[in-house]
Design a protein around this motif. Structure first.
Motif, PDB file in Angstrom:
ATOM      1  N   PRO A   4     -20.581-104.091  -7.644  1.00 20.81           N
ATOM      2  CA  PRO A   4     -19.474-103.140  -7.902  1.00 20.81           C
ATOM      3  C   PRO A   4     -18.154-103.522  -6.736  1.00 20.81           C
ATOM      4  CG  PRO A   4     -21.223-102.082  -6.777  1.00 20.81           C
ATOM      5  CD  PRO A   4     -21.608-103.340  -6.972  1.00 20.81           C
ATOM      6  N   ASN A   5     -17.295-104.076  -7.246  1.00 21.40           N
ATOM      7  CA  ASN A   5     -16.383-104.671  -6.207  1.00 21.40           C
ATOM      8  C   ASN A   5     -15.378-103.503  -5.804  1.00 21.40           C
ATOM      9  OD1 ASN A   5     -14.455-105.817  -4.703  1.00 21.40           O
ATOM     10  ND2 ASN A   5     -13.340-106.967  -6.481  1.00 21.40           N
ATOM     11  N   PHE A   6     -15.635-102.596  -4.776  1.00 23.37           N
ATOM     12  CA  PHE A   6     -14.865-101.341  -4.640  1.00 23.37           C
ATOM     13  C   PHE A   6     -13.549-101.817  -3.701  1.00 23.37           C
ATOM     14  CE2 PHE A   6     -16.721 -97.339  -5.358  1.00 23.37           C
ATOM     15  CZ  PHE A   6     -17.544 -97.577  -6.180  1.00 23.37           C
ATOM     16  N   ALA A   7     -13.282-103.366  -3.656  1.00 23.28           N
ATOM     17  CA  ALA A   7     -11.963-103.699  -3.043  1.00 23.28           C
ATOM     18  C   ALA A   7     -10.996-104.026  -3.936  1.00 23.28           C
ATOM     19  CB  ALA A   7     -12.245-104.752  -1.999  1.00 23.28           C
ATOM     20  N   HIS A   8     -11.559-103.690  -5.295  1.00 20.73           N
ATOM     21  CA  HIS A   8     -10.591-103.830  -6.494  1.00 20.73           C
ATOM     22  C   HIS A   8      -9.180-103.682  -6.259  1.00 20.73           C
ATOM     23  CE1 HIS A   8      -9.894-105.361 -10.503  1.00 20.73           C
ATOM     24  NE2 HIS A   8      -9.394-104.311 -10.949  1.00 20.73           N
ATOM     25  N   GLY A   9      -8.992-102.424  -5.996  1.00 13.67           N
ATOM     26  CA  GLY A   9      -7.908-101.658  -5.994  1.00 13.67           C
ATOM     27  C   GLY A   9      -7.002-102.199  -4.796  1.00 13.67           C
ATOM     28  N   SER A  10      -7.393-102.695  -3.874  1.00 16.03           N
ATOM     29  CA  SER A  10      -6.563-103.441  -2.430  1.00 16.03           C
ATOM     30  C   SER A  10      -6.231-104.711  -2.896  1.00 16.03           C
ATOM     31  CB  SER A  10      -7.329-103.201  -1.321  1.00 16.03           C
ATOM     32  OG  SER A  10      -8.551-104.175  -1.559  1.00 16.03           O
ATOM     33  N   LEU A  11      -6.975-105.482  -3.930  1.00 14.93           N
ATOM     34  CA  LEU A  11      -6.448-106.853  -4.280  1.00 14.93           C
ATOM     35  C   LEU A  11      -5.370-106.532  -5.271  1.00 14.93           C
ATOM     36  CD1 LEU A  11      -9.909-108.571  -5.277  1.00 14.93           C
ATOM     37  CD2 LEU A  11      -8.535-108.896  -3.466  1.00 14.93           C
ATOM     38  N   TYR A  12      -5.356-105.552  -5.951  1.00 12.99           N
ATOM     39  CA  TYR A  12      -4.220-105.122  -7.034  1.00 12.99           C
ATOM     40  C   TYR A  12      -2.838-104.941  -6.058  1.00 12.99           C
ATOM     41  CZ  TYR A  12      -1.570-101.829 -10.052  1.00 12.99           C
ATOM     42  OH  TYR A  12      -0.873-101.501 -11.135  1.00 12.99           O
ATOM     43  N   VAL A  13      -3.001-104.073  -5.110  1.00 15.34           N
ATOM     44  CA  VAL A  13      -1.745-103.736  -4.037  1.00 15.34           C
ATOM     45  C   VAL A  13      -1.389-105.012  -3.584  1.00 15.34           C
ATOM     46  CG1 VAL A  13      -0.931-102.402  -2.243  1.00 15.34           C
ATOM     47  CG2 VAL A  13      -2.448-101.081  -3.911  1.00 15.34           C
ATOM     48  N   THR A  14      -2.564-105.616  -3.053  1.00 14.71           N
ATOM     49  CA  THR A  14      -2.205-107.198  -2.227  1.00 14.71           C
ATOM     50  C   THR A  14      -1.340-108.048  -3.076  1.00 14.71           C
ATOM     51  OG1 THR A  14      -4.345-106.568  -1.039  1.00 14.71           O
ATOM     52  CG2 THR A  14      -3.044-108.542  -0.538  1.00 14.71           C
ATOM     53  N   THR A  15      -1.538-108.249  -4.226  1.00 15.10           N
ATOM     54  CA  THR A  15      -0.946-109.001  -5.123  1.00 15.10           C
ATOM     55  C   THR A  15       0.634-108.545  -5.105  1.00 15.10           C
ATOM     56  OG1 THR A  15      -2.861-109.262  -6.464  1.00 15.10           O
ATOM     57  CG2 THR A  15      -0.823-110.545  -7.285  1.00 15.10           C
ATOM     58  N   GLY A  16       0.630-107.351  -5.504  1.00 19.20           N
ATOM     59  CA  GLY A  16       2.076-106.672  -5.522  1.00 19.20           C
ATOM     60  C   GLY A  16       2.984-107.067  -4.262  1.00 19.20           C
ATOM     61  N   PHE A  17       2.132-106.940  -3.185  1.00 21.34           N
ATOM     62  CA  PHE A  17       2.862-107.162  -1.929  1.00 21.34           C
ATOM     63  C   PHE A  17       3.043-108.508  -1.741  1.00 21.34           C
ATOM     64  CE2 PHE A  17       2.722-106.931   3.034  1.00 21.34           C
ATOM     65  CZ  PHE A  17       3.878-105.957   3.114  1.00 21.34           C
ATOM     66  N   ILE A  18       2.408-109.277  -1.935  1.00 20.76           N
ATOM     67  CA  ILE A  18       2.862-110.843  -1.710  1.00 20.76           C
ATOM     68  C   ILE A  18       3.851-111.185  -2.458  1.00 20.76           C
ATOM     69  CG2 ILE A  18       1.633-113.183  -1.822  1.00 20.76           C
ATOM     70  CD1 ILE A  18      -1.210-112.063  -1.341  1.00 20.76           C
ATOM     71  N   THR A  19       3.711-110.833  -3.754  1.00 22.74           N
ATOM     72  CA  THR A  19       4.882-111.157  -4.606  1.00 22.74           C
ATOM     73  C   THR A  19       6.232-110.554  -4.150  1.00 22.74           C
ATOM     74  OG1 THR A  19       3.129-110.926  -6.353  1.00 22.74           O
ATOM     75  CG2 THR A  19       5.551-111.175  -7.203  1.00 22.74           C
ATOM     76  N   TRP A  20       6.090-109.409  -3.693  1.00 20.80           N
ATOM     77  CA  TRP A  20       7.306-108.695  -3.208  1.00 20.80           C
ATOM     78  C   TRP A  20       7.867-109.766  -1.930  1.00 20.80           C
ATOM     79  CZ3 TRP A  20       8.534-106.551   1.660  1.00 20.80           C
ATOM     80  CH2 TRP A  20       9.670-105.865   1.530  1.00 20.80           C
ATOM     81  N   LEU A  21       6.881-109.944  -1.099  1.00 19.29           N
ATOM     82  CA  LEU A  21       7.338-110.719   0.221  1.00 19.29           C
ATOM     83  C   LEU A  21       7.966-111.877  -0.168  1.00 19.29           C
ATOM     84  CD1 LEU A  21       4.446-110.568   2.815  1.00 19.29           C
ATOM     85  CD2 LEU A  21       6.814-109.653   3.091  1.00 19.29           C
ATOM     86  N   LEU A  22       7.149-112.643  -1.211  1.00 23.52           N
ATOM     87  CA  LEU A  22       7.912-114.005  -1.510  1.00 23.52           C
ATOM     88  C   LEU A  22       9.115-113.832  -2.163  1.00 23.52           C
ATOM     89  CD1 LEU A  22       4.699-115.803  -2.876  1.00 23.52           C
ATOM     90  CD2 LEU A  22       5.813-116.356  -0.814  1.00 23.52           C
ATOM     91  N   LEU A  23       9.401-112.929  -3.079  1.00 30.33           N
ATOM     92  CA  LEU A  23      10.442-112.783  -4.109  1.00 30.33           C
ATOM     93  C   LEU A  23      11.725-112.114  -2.895  1.00 30.33           C
ATOM     94  CD1 LEU A  23      11.412-112.872  -6.986  1.00 30.33           C
ATOM     95  CD2 LEU A  23      10.469-110.216  -6.898  1.00 30.33           C
ATOM     96  N   GLN A  24      11.439-111.064  -2.288  1.00 33.60           N
ATOM     97  CA  GLN A  24      12.722-110.342  -1.832  1.00 33.60           C
ATOM     98  C   GLN A  24      12.878-111.075  -0.075  1.00 33.60           C
ATOM     99  OE1 GLN A  24      13.913-108.660  -3.553  1.00 33.60           O
ATOM    100  NE2 GLN A  24      12.772-107.326  -4.794  1.00 33.60           N
ATOM    101  N   ARG A  25      11.810-111.272   0.320  1.00 37.03           N
ATOM    102  CA  ARG A  25      12.053-111.834   1.687  1.00 37.03           C
ATOM    103  C   ARG A  25      12.316-113.535   1.839  1.00 37.03           C
ATOM    104  NH1 ARG A  25      10.577-107.731   5.332  1.00 37.03           N
ATOM    105  NH2 ARG A  25      11.914-106.172   4.545  1.00 37.03           N
ATOM    106  N   LEU A  26      11.677-114.188   0.985  1.00 34.46           N
ATOM    107  CA  LEU A  26      11.566-115.786   1.092  1.00 34.46           C
ATOM    108  C   LEU A  26      12.698-115.982   0.005  1.00 34.46           C
ATOM    109  CD1 LEU A  26       8.145-116.509   2.137  1.00 34.46           C
ATOM    110  CD2 LEU A  26       9.954-116.244   3.599  1.00 34.46           C
ATOM    111  N   GLY A  27      12.897-115.289  -1.262  1.00 34.17           N
ATOM    112  CA  GLY A  27      13.806-115.690  -2.137  1.00 34.17           C
ATOM    113  C   GLY A  27      13.335-116.662  -3.155  1.00 34.17           C
TER     114      GLY A  27
END
Lengths: 340, 288
Positions: B31-54
Motif C-alpha cells: 500500500p503505497n501511502f506516498a502516492h499523493g506526494s509523488l503526485y505533487v512532486t511531479t507537478g512541482f518538478i514540472t513547474w520548476l522546469l517550466l517556469q524557472r528554467l524555461g
C-alpha cells in the motif's frame, strides 16, 4: 548476496542476576532488589523531578505537559497495536473527541476541570468505541486505513455543519489553577496508566487480548466474543487518548479542529517505533526524545513533520526493535562472539 | 446534463489518481501511502522546469515523468524492500516518506496559489447547454487513452505480463524466472509514473498545493477500497461511483461534503463488503 561464511556468531545469555530476580528470590539481597527497582525508579524519579529542574524555564515546563499528553497517546497506540492487534493510525480522533467534550462541558455547563476531565475520559472513550465499533471486525491494514480516515472525517463534518464553533473552535475554556497542578496531574496519570497497563497485560484479560491479536479463531473457539474484547481494548485506549485531549483543551484553554490534525496521529506512532513497540514504557521514552526535538524545530514550521517522519522511517527500516528493547537486552543479557 | 458531464470528468480524474495506487498494490501488495506526494512532486518538478528554467512544456513533462519514476523505484529499492511483507511497517514507512516529501516541499516554499501549470488548450465549448472548457474534455480523452494503454501494456507486453504474473501468484512467477524484487521496483516506478501522469493531466485545472497530496491519497485509497484492492476494473467502476456521488452531493449539499462522501464510502464498504465491490472472496479472510 555475498557468499561469505561467518566463522563466528554472537551468543546472548541472560545475566545471572536477571535469572535470579525473575522469581521470589528477588528479595534475597539488596543488589537483586536494586536491579529490579532502579530502572523503574529512574523513570519515575526522572519524570517527577523534571518540572522542578526546569522551573527556570516556563516554556519547557509547558513542553513537559505536552510530552505527557503525547505519552498517553503513544501508550494507547502501543497497547492497541501490540497487545490487541489493532493498528490505529488515527490517534487524533481520541484527542479531538476528548478535547471537544471537555471544552463543551466546561463552557456550556460550567463544570470545573476536575469534573470535565474524568467525564470526557469516560464519555469520549465510549463515543470513540461506538464510532469504531462497526470497523472492529477488520484486521491489519484495513483497520489502519479506516482509523486513519476517522479524524479527517470528523473534522470535515464539524467544518461542514459549522457546529461546535466551526472552524474557530470552542473558545474560553478554563485553565488549570496553576501550572504545577497541571504538570503533576499529567505526570501522575502517565505513571499510573503506564504501570497499571503493564499489570493488566499480564493478567488473564491481557492474555485474552494477546490471544485476539495472535489467533482470534482460537479465542472464538474458547467461547469468548472477539468483538467485545476488541471493543474493550479500544475503549481503554481511546479513553486514554481522550484524557490527553481533555487535558490539552484545558491547557490551551481552547478546543479546535487542529486537535484532529496529523501531529497527534504521527508523533505517537513515531515515538512507539523509536522507543520500542510492545514495551509500553518505550513509547514514553520515545515521546521524551521526540517531542522536545519537535519543539526545537517549531521555528522551521512544517519541516518538523518532515524531520520526524524521516526519524520514524529510519527507525522502522533500520532499527525496528526500538530503544527500550535494545536497552533492556543490554541490561539483562550479555553477548559474546563464539567460534562455530 | 451538467451533473452528467462534470460527473464524468470527476470520475475520470479519480480513476487517474487511483490507477497508480492500485497498480502498485496489485503487483507487490504494497500500500503505497506516498502516492499523493509523488503526485505533487511531479507537478512541482514540472513547474520548476517550466517556469524557472524555461524548458518547453512537453520536454518538462517528460523529464519530470522520468524523474518521478526513478524516485518511486529508488524509494522501493533502498527503503521499502527491507520491510517487505510487514504490512503495517510498509504503511507507516511509506506514509512517513510521503509526509516527509510533502512537508519538506511545503517548507521549501510550495505554498500559496502561485504555482500553476498552463492548461493544454484554452477556450471552452458548449455541449447541450453546458459550458465545458477544452481541458476538461481532454482529461476525459487522455484518461480513456491512458487506461487503454495500460491495458495493452499489461496484457500484451512481456514486462506487463510478468507484472501480472507477480500479482496473481508470486511463487509461481518466481519459478518461471520472474525476479520478484525487480518486478516490484518496476511496479513502483510505473506507479510513480502513473501518479505523475495523473498530476500532469489534472494539475493545470487548479493550483499545485501540498494539500492536493493528501487529497489524492485519500481519493486513491477510497477508490481502491471501494473497488476492491488490486482489482483494476473494480477501481475504474468505483471511480465512477464515487465521482458521481461527489458531484451529486456538491449539487445538493454543498462542496464541503465532497471529501466526506469518499470517507463514508470507504467506511461503509469496509463494513458491509470488506473485499470491495469487485474484490475476490479469497481476500475476505485476510480482512475480517
Amino acid at each position: 548476496m555475498e557468499a561469505v561464511l561467518e566463522s563466528r556468531r554472537k551468543e546472548r545469555l541472560d545475566r545471572g542476576i536477571k535469572v535470579r530476580t525473575d522469581g521470589i528470590y528477588a528479595v534475597s539481597s539488596w543488589r537483586e532488589i536494586a536491579y529490579l527497582v532502579l530502572p523503574r525508579l529512574l523513570l519515575i524519579g526522572g519524570l517527577l523531578m523534571m518540572p522542578l529542574l526546569l522551573s527556570q524555564a516556563p516554556y519547557w515546563q509547558r513542553v513537559i505537559s505536552i510530552v505527557c499528553i503525547y505519552s498517553l497517546l503513544a501508550i494507547s497506540f502501543d497497547f492497541l497495536a501490540h497487545f490487541v492487534g489493532l493498528v490505529s493510525l488515527g490517534g487524533a480522533l481520541y484527542i479531538g473527541v476528548g478535547a471537544y467534550i471537555a471544552a463543551l462541558l466546561n463552557t456550556h455547563f460550567g463544570l470545573p476541570s476536575w469534573i470535565t476531565v474524568p467525564l470526557a475520559t469516560i464519555l469520549g472513550g465510549g463515543l470513540c468505541t461506538l464510532l469504531l465499533w462497526p470497523c472492529l471486525p477488520l484486521r491489519g491494514v484495513y483497520f489502519a486505513i479506516v482509523s486513519l480516515m476517522f479524524p479527517l472525517l470528523v473534522a470535515r463534518i464539524i467544518e461542514a455543519l459549522d457546529i461546535f464553533g466551526g472552524t474557530d473552535g470552542v473558545l474560553g475554556v478554563d485553565g488549570f489553577s496553576s501550572k504545577w497542578v497541571e504538570m503533576y496531574v499529567l505526570i501522575a496519570v502517565v505513571l499510573l496508566i503506564l504501570f497499571g497497563l503493564r499489570r493488566l497485560v499480564n493478567e488473564d484479560l491481557g492474555l485474552v487480548f494477546r490471544g485476539v491479536k495472535d489467533n482470534d479463531q482460537a479465542v472464538k473457539a474458547s467461547g469468548i466474543d472477539v468483538i467485545t474484547i476488541k471493543a474493550l481494548g479500544v475503549f481503554i485506549a481511546s479513553a486514554m487518548g481522550c484524557l490527553g485531549g481533555a487535558m490539552l483543551s484545558h491547557l490551551y484553554m481552547w478546543a479546535g479542529l487542529s486537535q484532529f490534525a496529523l501531529d497527534f496521529s504521527i508523533i505517537p506512532i513515531a515515538a512507539t517505533v523509536v522507543g520500542g513497540g510492545g514495551t509500553l514504557a518505550g513509547p514514553v521514552i520515545g515521546c521524551l526524545i521526540l517531542v522536545p526535538i519537535s519543539e526545537l524545530l517549531r521555528d522551521f514550521g512544517t519541516l518538523r513533520i518532515a524531520v520526524y517522519a524521516l526519524i520514524l522511517c529510519g527507525f522502522i527500516v533500520f532499527k525496528s526493535e526500538g530503544l527500550m528493547v535494545y536497552g533492556s537486552r543490554k541490561y539483562q543479557q550479555f553477548e559474546r562472539w563464539v567460534q562455530i | 446534463m451538467e451533473i452528467l458531464i462534470y460527473g464524468i470528468v470527476n470520475s475520470v480524474s479519480l480513476a487517474l489518481m487511483a490507477l497508480g495506487f492500485t497498480l502498485v498494490y496489485g503487483v507487490s501488495r504494497l500500500p503505497n501511502f506516498a502516492h499523493g506526494s509523488l503526485y505533487v512532486t511531479t507537478g512541482f518538478i514540472t513547474w520548476l522546469l517550466l517556469q524557472r528554467l524555461g524548458v518547453p512544456y512537453l520536454v518538462a513533462m517528460l523529464i519530470s515523468l522520468v524523474l518521478i519514476g526513478v524516485v518511486g523505484a529508488a524509494m522501493y529499492h533502498f527503503i521499502l524492500v527491507r520491510i517487505r511483507g510487514m504490512s503495517i511497517s510498509e504503511i507507516i514507512a511509506s506514509y512517513a516518506i510521503g509526509l516527509a516529501i510533502l512537508e519538506g516541499l511545503r517548507w521549501g516554499g510550495l505554498k500559496g496559489t502561485t504555482h500553476t501549470l498552463p492548461v493544454f488548450a484554452n477556450g471552452s465549448v458548449d455541449i447541450l447547454g453546458v459550458v465545458v472548457d477544452y481541458h476538461r474534455l481532454l482529461v476525459i480523452l487522455l484518461g480513456a487513452i491512458l487506461v487503454g494503454l495500460l491495458w495493452v501494456f499489461v496484457n500484451r507486453t512481456r514486462l506487463g505480463l510478468a507484472l501480472k504474473g507477480m500479482a496473481q501468484d508470486e511463487r509461481a512467477a518466481l519459478t518461471l524466472g520472474i525476479d520478484s524484487d525487480r518486478m516490484a521496483v518496476m511496479s513502483m516506478a510505473l506507479g510513480g509514473v502513473m501518479a505523475g501522469l495523473a498530476a500532469l493531466v489534472l494539475l493545470p485545472l487548479g493550483n499545485i498545493v501540498v494539500e492536493a497530496g493528501y487529497h489524492v491519497l485519500i481519493m486513491a485509497v477510497a477508490v481502491c477500497i471501494v473497488g476492491g484492492l488490486g482489482s483494476w476494473t473494480g477501481a475504474i467502476l468505483a471511480a465512477f461511483l464515487i465521482g458521481f456521488a461527489q458531484i451529486f452531493t456538491v449539487a445538493w449539499l454543498g462542496p464541503h461534503f465532497q471529501v466526506v462522501v469518499a470517507l463514508l464510502a470507504i467506511i461503509l464498504t469496509l463494513i458491509s463488503r470488506p473485499s470491495g465491490l469487485f474484490g475476490r472472496q479469497k481476500e475476505l479472510e485476510e480482512r475480517v
